[in-house]
Write an enzyme that holds these catalytic residues in place. Structure first.
Site, PDB file in Angstrom:
ATOM      1  N   LYS A  46      19.093   7.117  22.923  1.00 19.17           N
ATOM      2  CA  LYS A  46      18.660   6.316  21.765  1.00 19.17           C
ATOM      3  C   LYS A  46      19.310   6.851  20.484  1.00 19.17           C
ATOM      4  CE  LYS A  46      14.500   9.203  21.390  1.00 19.17           C
ATOM      5  NZ  LYS A  46      13.089   9.296  21.796  1.00 19.17           N
ATOM      6  N   TYR A 267      23.617  20.297  -9.915  1.00 15.95           N
ATOM      7  CA  TYR A 267      22.682  19.400 -10.604  1.00 15.95           C
ATOM      8  C   TYR A 267      21.445  20.160 -11.076  1.00 15.95           C
ATOM      9  CZ  TYR A 267      24.949  14.966  -9.444  1.00 15.95           C
ATOM     10  OH  TYR A 267      25.800  13.914  -9.366  1.00 15.95           O
TER      11      TYR A 267
END
Ligand SMILES: *Cc1c(COP(=O)(O)O)cnc(C)c1O
Length: 375
Positions: A46, A267
């Site tokens: 999956k 940042y």
């Protein structure tokens, strides 16, 4: 690991390269098959085989003898089915979606039926077509996620007409706590499944995911369904990981610089250089599946030298401290290890406060991908 000139050339223009070792994948499958004993060993592919490529993974495992493949969603099955030989069974774990009945039946896709409504719809189609349709029926044995309750199980057992319309290949459940072998919930699941099984005599049973394969022979039943262990993740939290690593990730250095003490890095200026530092900026960030939560605990590696991540991780880049490397060791165009012999998917997951499953399934599609070990 040294980057070959060929790989370097092919990875040009990307933020790095991902090596997927299909020989290690097959070795893991072989090991898990041996553990499965008399039980058949399936493969859960999956989410694009946990991010590693469902087509490549399923093809390699089919060639290694695997005949039972599990995806989560019907759409994944529609994509994968044409590349699987007809004798490979393909199951949809999340159930039979409404309006997908005919396409599943036409394309030889086997739904895992999770409710009485799904069972009724599949049985109706079977009756309309005058053929028994293959199915798996799932029961909830203590996870409250998918599958029939005990009451619904008894209702189904008392509905011979419905059962007759279906070719039930096996019945299944899923373990909620298989990664913690000492958890008493595991024995409860098994006891519960034995009670369900008694309602459907003669039907094979599937219970074990990767962790379940390591809980003792009683959990193996007739078909095992490993996922993460195939891909090299630790099947449980007990002791060393017996699986081979399948993935390595090498991020490109896109710039280096020297900064003085007190420089704010990244940042928000979240990190301040506490010494004169040399930094390398890597061309991979959270858009490539490196969680922001990896900062400030995580690292990259060059040889045996750990290069701590400094400052916040950006969307497309991150910075590492390379002060411990001799000057000039790394330059633009070189690669450092983010996943590999020094840092497993479980280590990077622990540093990010998550699990290896989430690291693998998030691995970015921008990396150059190199498949090795299968021809
Ligand atoms: C994902 C999944 C598996 C595989 O689990 P792993 O822990 O990755 O081995 C098996 N069965 C079901 C129902 C699943 O959803």
């Amino acid at each position: 690991m040294q980057t070959s000139p060929e790989t370097r050339a092919r990875a040009a223009g990307t933020g790095g390269y991902l090596v997927i070792d299909l020989a290690a994948l097959v070795a893991n499958y072989t090991q898990l098959s041996a553990r499965s004993g008399q039980a058949l060993t399936g493969a859960v592919v999956k989410a694009d085989a946990y991010g590693l490529g469902a087509f490549q993974v399923a093809t390699a495992l089919y060639d290694a003898g695997c005949l039972h493949f599990f995806v989560a969603q019907a759409c994944e099955a529609f994509t994968l089915r044409p590349s699987l030989p007809a004798d490979a069974a393909l199951y949809v774990l999340n159930g039979l979606p409404e309006d997908c009945e005919a396409s599943c039946a036409d394309q030889n896709i086997i739904p895992v039926l999770n409710s009485l409504r799904q069972i009724a719809r599949w049985a109706d189609l079977a009756k309309t077509r005058g053929q028994r349709l293959p199915a798996v029926v799932q029961f909830d044995t203590g996870m409250a996620r998918l599958g029939l309750s005990s009451e619904e199980a008894r209702a189904l057992a008392a509905a011979p007409d419905t059962l007759k319309a279906l070719d039930i290949r096996f019945i299944m459940s899923h373990l909620a706590c298989a990664d913690t072998p000492e958890n008493i919930a595991n024995a409860d699941h098994l006891a519960h499944m034995r009670n369900i099984s008694a309602l459907f005599p003669g039907l094979p049973v599937s219970l074990a995911n990767s962790g379940g394969l390591f809980l003792g022979d009683g959990f193996l039943q007739h078909l095992t369904r490993p996922g993460i262990a195939l891909y090299g993740g630790a099947p449980n939290d007990a002791g060393p990981n017996p699986m081979q690593a399948v993935v390595s990730l090498h991020a490109a250095v896109i710039q280096t610089r020297t900064v003085p003490t007190g420089t704010r890095i990244g940042y928000g200026g979240a990190h301040t250089a506490t010494h004169d530092m040399r930094l390398a900026t890597l061309g991979a960030g959270y858009a490539d599946g490196l969680p922001r939560s990896l900062s400030p605990r995580g690292a990259a590696w060059h040889g045996d030298i750990r290069l701590p991540i400094v400052g916040r991780i950006s969307m497309d880049s991150l910075m590492v401290d390379i002060t411990d490397l001799p000057e000039g060791t790394l330059a633009e165009g070189d690669f450092v290890e983010l996943i590999g012999p020094h840092q497993s998917i479980d280590t990077i997951a622990a540093d990010a406060g998550t699990i290896s499953y989430e690291i693998l399934t998030a691995l970015g599609r921008r990396f150059y991908r190199e498949y090795r070990g299968h021809t």
